[in-house]
Design a protein around this motif. Sequence first.
Motif, PDB file in Angstrom:
ATOM      1  N   GLY A  94       0.762  -1.580  -0.171  1.00 16.34           N
ATOM      2  CA  GLY A  94      -0.437  -0.312  -0.097  1.00 16.34           C
ATOM      3  C   GLY A  94       1.020   1.220   0.083  1.00 16.34           C
ATOM      4  O   GLY A  94       1.610   1.420  -0.785  1.00 16.34           O
ATOM      5  N   ASP A  95       1.064   2.514   0.542  1.00 21.85           N
ATOM      6  CA  ASP A  95       1.351   3.655   0.650  1.00 21.85           C
ATOM      7  C   ASP A  95       2.388   3.527   1.318  1.00 21.85           C
ATOM      8  O   ASP A  95       2.549   2.441   2.195  1.00 21.85           O
ATOM      9  CB  ASP A  95       0.023   4.543   1.786  1.00 21.85           C
ATOM     10  CG  ASP A  95      -0.509   4.906   1.027  1.00 21.85           C
ATOM     11  OD1 ASP A  95      -0.983   4.945  -0.688  1.00 21.85           O
ATOM     12  OD2 ASP A  95      -1.781   5.605   1.346  1.00 21.85           O
ATOM     13  N   LEU A  96       3.364   3.999   1.132  1.00 20.04           N
ATOM     14  CA  LEU A  96       4.703   3.757   1.952  1.00 20.04           C
ATOM     15  C   LEU A  96       4.795   4.171   3.628  1.00 20.04           C
ATOM     16  O   LEU A  96       6.181   3.289   4.054  1.00 20.04           O
ATOM     17  CB  LEU A  96       5.325   4.144   0.655  1.00 20.04           C
ATOM     18  CG  LEU A  96       7.590   4.532   1.772  1.00 20.04           C
ATOM     19  CD1 LEU A  96       7.484   2.803   1.192  1.00 20.04           C
ATOM     20  CD2 LEU A  96       8.189   5.932   0.506  1.00 20.04           C
ATOM     21  N   LEU A  97       4.251   5.198   3.575  1.00 18.57           N
ATOM     22  CA  LEU A  97       3.729   5.382   4.814  1.00 18.57           C
ATOM     23  C   LEU A  97       2.664   5.352   5.392  1.00 18.57           C
ATOM     24  O   LEU A  97       1.836   5.947   5.168  1.00 18.57           O
ATOM     25  CB  LEU A  97       4.409   7.048   5.128  1.00 18.57           C
ATOM     26  CG  LEU A  97       6.446   7.427   5.291  1.00 18.57           C
ATOM     27  CD1 LEU A  97       6.425   8.082   5.120  1.00 18.57           C
ATOM     28  CD2 LEU A  97       6.546   6.912   7.082  1.00 18.57           C
ATOM     29  N   ASP A  98       2.925   4.587   7.021  1.00 23.69           N
ATOM     30  CA  ASP A  98       1.275   4.893   7.593  1.00 23.69           C
ATOM     31  C   ASP A  98       1.808   5.660   8.842  1.00 23.69           C
ATOM     32  O   ASP A  98       1.968   5.857   9.682  1.00 23.69           O
ATOM     33  CB  ASP A  98       0.628   3.230   8.000  1.00 23.69           C
ATOM     34  CG  ASP A  98       0.180   3.259   9.048  1.00 23.69           C
ATOM     35  OD1 ASP A  98      -0.638   4.719   9.442  1.00 23.69           O
ATOM     36  OD2 ASP A  98      -0.413   2.936  10.394  1.00 23.69           O
TER      37      ASP A  98
END
Length: 297
Positions: A128-132
């Motif tokens: 998913g997105d690189l960062l949470d």
Amino acid sequence: MNAAPLTERFDSHGFVRRLHDVPPHEVHEVRVDGRRAVAKFDTGPTGNASVEGRVMAFVGEHTSVPVPDVLARGSDFYVAAWHPDAPEPEADGTPTPEWARAAGRGLATLHAETGRLLDSYGQFRASGDLLDGRDDWHEAARDYVRGYRPTLRQHGHGDVADAVLDCLGAHPGVFAGAGDPVCCHGWATPEHVAVRDGEVACVVDFEHAIAAPGEFDYWRTVLPAFDGGAAERAFRTGYESVRDLPDGFERRRPAYALLCDVYYLVSLHVQAQHGPAKTEEIASRLRESVFERLDAL
């Protein structure tokens, strides 16, 4: 060793030798499709080889920092091409001024070249997105401690996590002025950063990577690696030749030392490199250090 991940992704593979075996990971030299490579596998629930592989690929794609090419990645492993300049598995961990100056430049380059790509703080993700991420580093730092709390509780140190969280909650300005998020390596010491001819030649082991202010990485390197002598001065000189350190970064050192101690206490138990008596002795010292830092803050 479960060879299934390699079987699924390569036409041919073979294990050559074990390079490193410290929980929650083990690392092997392998051959995949005729190429020399390195495979890193999770061996416990706190392993994050997949995230590490993703971050290393991100660094390789978007920066000039030399890292091994990532060839494959799964839920609990990654495979990277063999890098001829990678640090030796048992590299000397004593930093020299020559190493420190180059490593400081290299770390600042990593920060400078990733800062424009990240807009939040926090842990990197495997999919998913690189960062949470969080918009605020103070809250991301609290998340950092929360992430370790289950392991600390498992080993009888839940009060340490709770005390640190309470302290950070009571002091919302402790990281004020820390700076924007960058990709922090998290352990940029000689066993992970190779220097050749005055320049960084290869950086490995991004398992501790986090999106945080650059000073997080600065102190994560300086605190365990240096003793205030010539090498530490060279590291700072090298760093500041590429990127400025923010005003007040030395004032915030105790807060970062606190985060480091929390990690060291977790690592002591996860890596399980000592017998029960020695582990208890080290844990006692770390607990004492944490509560002394909390009193000082």
